[in-house]
Each structure stands twice: as C-alpha cells, then as structure tokens.
Design a protein around this motif. Sequence first.
Motif, PDB file in Angstrom:
ATOM      1  N   GLN A  90       0.722  -1.115  -0.011  1.00  0.00           N
ATOM      2  CA  GLN A  90      -0.062   0.077   0.133  1.00  0.00           C
ATOM      3  C   GLN A  90       0.746   1.414   0.113  1.00  0.00           C
ATOM      4  N   TYR A  91       0.361   2.147  -0.732  1.00  0.00           N
ATOM      5  CA  TYR A  91       1.025   3.573  -0.426  1.00  0.00           C
ATOM      6  C   TYR A  91       0.716   4.387   0.688  1.00  0.00           C
ATOM      7  N   ILE A  92       1.515   5.037   1.395  1.00  0.00           N
ATOM      8  CA  ILE A  92       1.462   5.728   2.662  1.00  0.00           C
ATOM      9  C   ILE A  92       0.181   6.218   2.808  1.00  0.00           C
ATOM     10  N   LYS A  93      -0.214   6.782   2.079  1.00  0.00           N
ATOM     11  CA  LYS A  93      -1.435   7.632   2.208  1.00  0.00           C
ATOM     12  C   LYS A  93      -2.613   6.822   2.306  1.00  0.00           C
ATOM     13  N   GLU A  94      -2.424   5.540   1.284  1.00  0.00           N
ATOM     14  CA  GLU A  94      -3.517   4.530   1.304  1.00  0.00           C
ATOM     15  C   GLU A  94      -3.698   3.839   2.638  1.00  0.00           C
ATOM     16  N   TYR A  95      -2.527   3.423   3.223  1.00  0.00           N
ATOM     17  CA  TYR A  95      -2.570   2.737   4.459  1.00  0.00           C
ATOM     18  C   TYR A  95      -2.998   3.571   5.301  1.00  0.00           C
ATOM     19  N   GLU A 115       2.813  15.228   8.165  1.00  0.00           N
ATOM     20  CA  GLU A 115       3.637  16.310   8.255  1.00  0.00           C
ATOM     21  C   GLU A 115       4.321  16.314   9.662  1.00  0.00           C
ATOM     22  N   LEU A 116       3.731  15.865  10.731  1.00  0.00           N
ATOM     23  CA  LEU A 116       4.301  15.535  11.937  1.00  0.00           C
ATOM     24  C   LEU A 116       5.321  14.709  12.152  1.00  0.00           C
ATOM     25  N   THR A 117       5.107  13.822  11.219  1.00  0.00           N
ATOM     26  CA  THR A 117       6.199  12.583  11.333  1.00  0.00           C
ATOM     27  C   THR A 117       7.300  12.716  10.247  1.00  0.00           C
ATOM     28  N   GLY A 118       7.162  13.637   9.459  1.00  0.00           N
ATOM     29  CA  GLY A 118       8.513  14.070   8.387  1.00  0.00           C
ATOM     30  C   GLY A 118       8.381  13.235   7.364  1.00  0.00           C
ATOM     31  N   LEU A 119       7.244  12.667   7.164  1.00  0.00           N
ATOM     32  CA  LEU A 119       6.851  11.660   5.820  1.00  0.00           C
ATOM     33  C   LEU A 119       6.354  12.517   4.648  1.00  0.00           C
ATOM     34  N   THR A 120       6.400  13.669   4.545  1.00  0.00           N
ATOM     35  CA  THR A 120       6.129  14.389   3.415  1.00  0.00           C
ATOM     36  C   THR A 120       6.673  13.976   2.308  1.00  0.00           C
ATOM     37  N   GLU A 122       8.311  11.525   1.122  1.00  0.00           N
ATOM     38  CA  GLU A 122       8.194  10.160   0.932  1.00  0.00           C
ATOM     39  C   GLU A 122       6.717   9.618   0.645  1.00  0.00           C
ATOM     40  N   SER A 123       5.720  10.638   0.957  1.00  0.00           N
ATOM     41  CA  SER A 123       4.453  10.307   1.027  1.00  0.00           C
ATOM     42  C   SER A 123       3.926   9.625  -0.350  1.00  0.00           C
ATOM     43  N   HIS A 124       4.291   9.781  -1.605  1.00  0.00           N
ATOM     44  CA  HIS A 124       3.903   9.303  -2.578  1.00  0.00           C
ATOM     45  C   HIS A 124       4.377   7.987  -3.045  1.00  0.00           C
ATOM     46  N   LYS A 125       5.229   7.265  -1.995  1.00  0.00           N
ATOM     47  CA  LYS A 125       5.835   6.033  -2.255  1.00  0.00           C
ATOM     48  C   LYS A 125       4.997   4.742  -1.573  1.00  0.00           C
ATOM     49  N   LYS A 126       5.094   3.620  -2.019  1.00  0.00           N
ATOM     50  CA  LYS A 126       4.528   2.436  -1.357  1.00  0.00           C
ATOM     51  C   LYS A 126       5.467   2.239   0.028  1.00  0.00           C
ATOM     52  N   GLY A 128       6.828  -0.616   0.956  1.00  0.00           N
ATOM     53  CA  GLY A 128       7.779  -1.470   0.877  1.00  0.00           C
ATOM     54  C   GLY A 128       8.876  -0.650   0.142  1.00  0.00           C
ATOM     55  N   GLN A 129       8.601   0.484  -0.266  1.00  0.00           N
ATOM     56  CA  GLN A 129      10.111   1.054  -1.129  1.00  0.00           C
ATOM     57  C   GLN A 129      10.647   1.867   0.089  1.00  0.00           C
ATOM     58  N   LEU A 130      10.227   1.894   1.213  1.00  0.00           N
ATOM     59  CA  LEU A 130      10.720   2.931   2.405  1.00  0.00           C
ATOM     60  C   LEU A 130      11.777   2.138   3.026  1.00  0.00           C
ATOM     61  N   SER A 131      12.859   3.073   3.704  1.00  0.00           N
ATOM     62  CA  SER A 131      13.849   2.669   4.577  1.00  0.00           C
ATOM     63  C   SER A 131      13.208   2.215   5.978  1.00  0.00           C
ATOM     64  N   LYS A 132      14.113   1.689   6.810  1.00  0.00           N
ATOM     65  CA  LYS A 132      13.364   1.154   7.940  1.00  0.00           C
ATOM     66  C   LYS A 132      13.002   2.195   9.006  1.00  0.00           C
ATOM     67  N   GLY A 133      13.902   3.534   8.735  1.00  0.00           N
ATOM     68  CA  GLY A 133      13.455   4.712   9.375  1.00  0.00           C
ATOM     69  C   GLY A 133      12.128   5.294   9.026  1.00  0.00           C
ATOM     70  N   TYR A 134      11.643   5.197   7.865  1.00  0.00           N
ATOM     71  CA  TYR A 134      10.464   5.975   7.387  1.00  0.00           C
ATOM     72  C   TYR A 134       9.649   4.762   7.548  1.00  0.00           C
TER      73      TYR A 134
END
Length: 297
Positions: A90-95, A115-120, A122-126, A128-134
Amino acid sequence: MSIEVEVVSKIYGNQMALNKVSFKIDKPEIVGFLGPNGAGKSTMMKILTTYIHANEGQIKVNGFDVTDNTKDVQKSVGYLPEHNPLYLDQYIKEYLAFNASIYGVSKQRINEVIELTGLTPESHKKIGQLSKGYRQRVGLANALLHDPEVLILDEPTTGLDPNQLVDIRNLIKSIGKTKTVFLSTHIMQEVEAMCDRVIIINKGEIVADKKLKDLRNEKEQIVIVEFDYRVEDAFLLKLPKVEKVVNTYDFVYEIKFKTSEDMRSYVFDFAHDNQLKILQLNQKNTSLEGLFRELTT
C-alpha cells in the motif's frame, strides 16, 4: 493519572511473566521501560493496549479499566508494536486512509500526521519502498492518527541508523510535551536522551523506578579497590561517609559512599596510612547502564 497499574500478574502456563507489578504514569511524561529479554516488557504493553488480559490486578488507562472499558482504552491509546505491522504493497496515504476509516477520523488528519512525522518527502511511495526509519515513521503516524492521549511504543528505535535515531528521538520528545509516552528499548543512550523517568523490570518484577534527573544527581558512589591481602570489612567502614562494604571476591572490595565527592583519594590515603598495597582502584559505573546491569545480572 494516564496509566495506573496495580499489583498486576500474568502467567503463561507455569511461567510467571509479571509478578504483582505496580506503577503510575502522569501526563505529560516520557517513561522508558527497561529490562532484559523475557523480563515482561512486551507482556505489560500488550496488557495496557487490551491485546491480552492479566490474570490478576487492575489497570486503568486515561481512567478507563482495560478489562471493563476495552473500546474506550483503545480509542485513547496509540500503539507501535515491536514488529511494526505494515501493508508493504500500500501507499503511505492509502494505508493511513484505511486506518483513519477504522478510527473514524477525517482525511485532513492524515495530512497532519504525515507532516508531523516528517513523511512528506516520501508520501508518494509504497511502504515497501521505504527505509526502516521511514517505516517506523509510518507506524508512528498510524499510532497518532486518532490523536490519542497515551502512546505505547515497543522498541521504536530498533534497527535505525544514527541519523534516523536522532530524527525519531526528536519526534518522540516533541510528542511527549503534550502526551504520555511509555516506551521500551534496549538502548540506554536513547532513554537518557528522551525520557523523564525510567522503570526497570527483571524477571517479571519492578526493580527500579527513578526520575532521570534524580539518577544523575544521586549523591552516592561505589569505589572498587583491590588490596594485596584480605582486609576486615569493619576496618574499611572507618573510612568517612561509608554506607556499605562488600568483599566481592578474593581481595577485591566494593565500598559505597554517601557523597558525590570523589572518594578514591581517601581510599588511597587510608591504604597508605595502614601500610596496604592497592592493586586496583576504580569508580563503578553509576550511570543508567550501570544501574541496569546491577539490577538485572
């Protein structure tokens, strides 16, 4: 009180996971929950979030009983488990939209937690494409979606690189200014950097509950000294400001002093005046890590 735990016990078969545990946490406060593997940390957190129930005792979260008012507790708690369960396709916003629909919160809140968690960025990504930190940030965003009064975070910084650690630490500290944060971790430096207070559990029992500022300012120290032959404890008790003497092995002694003054020079002078040879003379680590090792080994 945000969290009230009174004489809580949990038994798995023949194993006592929690044994009459009691503590209280107020708001706002960031409390580190420490203990070796198998000490009962995750069990306590699962009980606080109503995932499992205790065998005895009483727990209230935001005034709601975790057994009688399960739904109210779930509405007022944000939970990030140790193994962050995410839908990687799932995409971040979808999840977050999926979970927002469960909580019944507005779509505007999704953008706020991103915005609060600093995801802006990367917010267009799925996911599964994110690093452990994100991915940890996504878990935190999800825990914050319904704006809970209490955050329960199980190992939130595990596996993060130094830069990610700083980012997540600052985020948790920011959240802790207005909310209650109860987090478990194995990283002592993170507790000292983030927390107002530490609770240490060992073998299902609370063995320490201290404010970090009190731990830093404690006016006591332990000096480890080794002589060339055995000395009577009563002899060493003549030193100034001594509270306790322990002969740990052979000719090695741990001398506890009730003062913040460095007492090694007094021990050295004492040995010289009494014609004793000193083979080693050190201060024992009185940091959080030292306290942890002392209480759990």
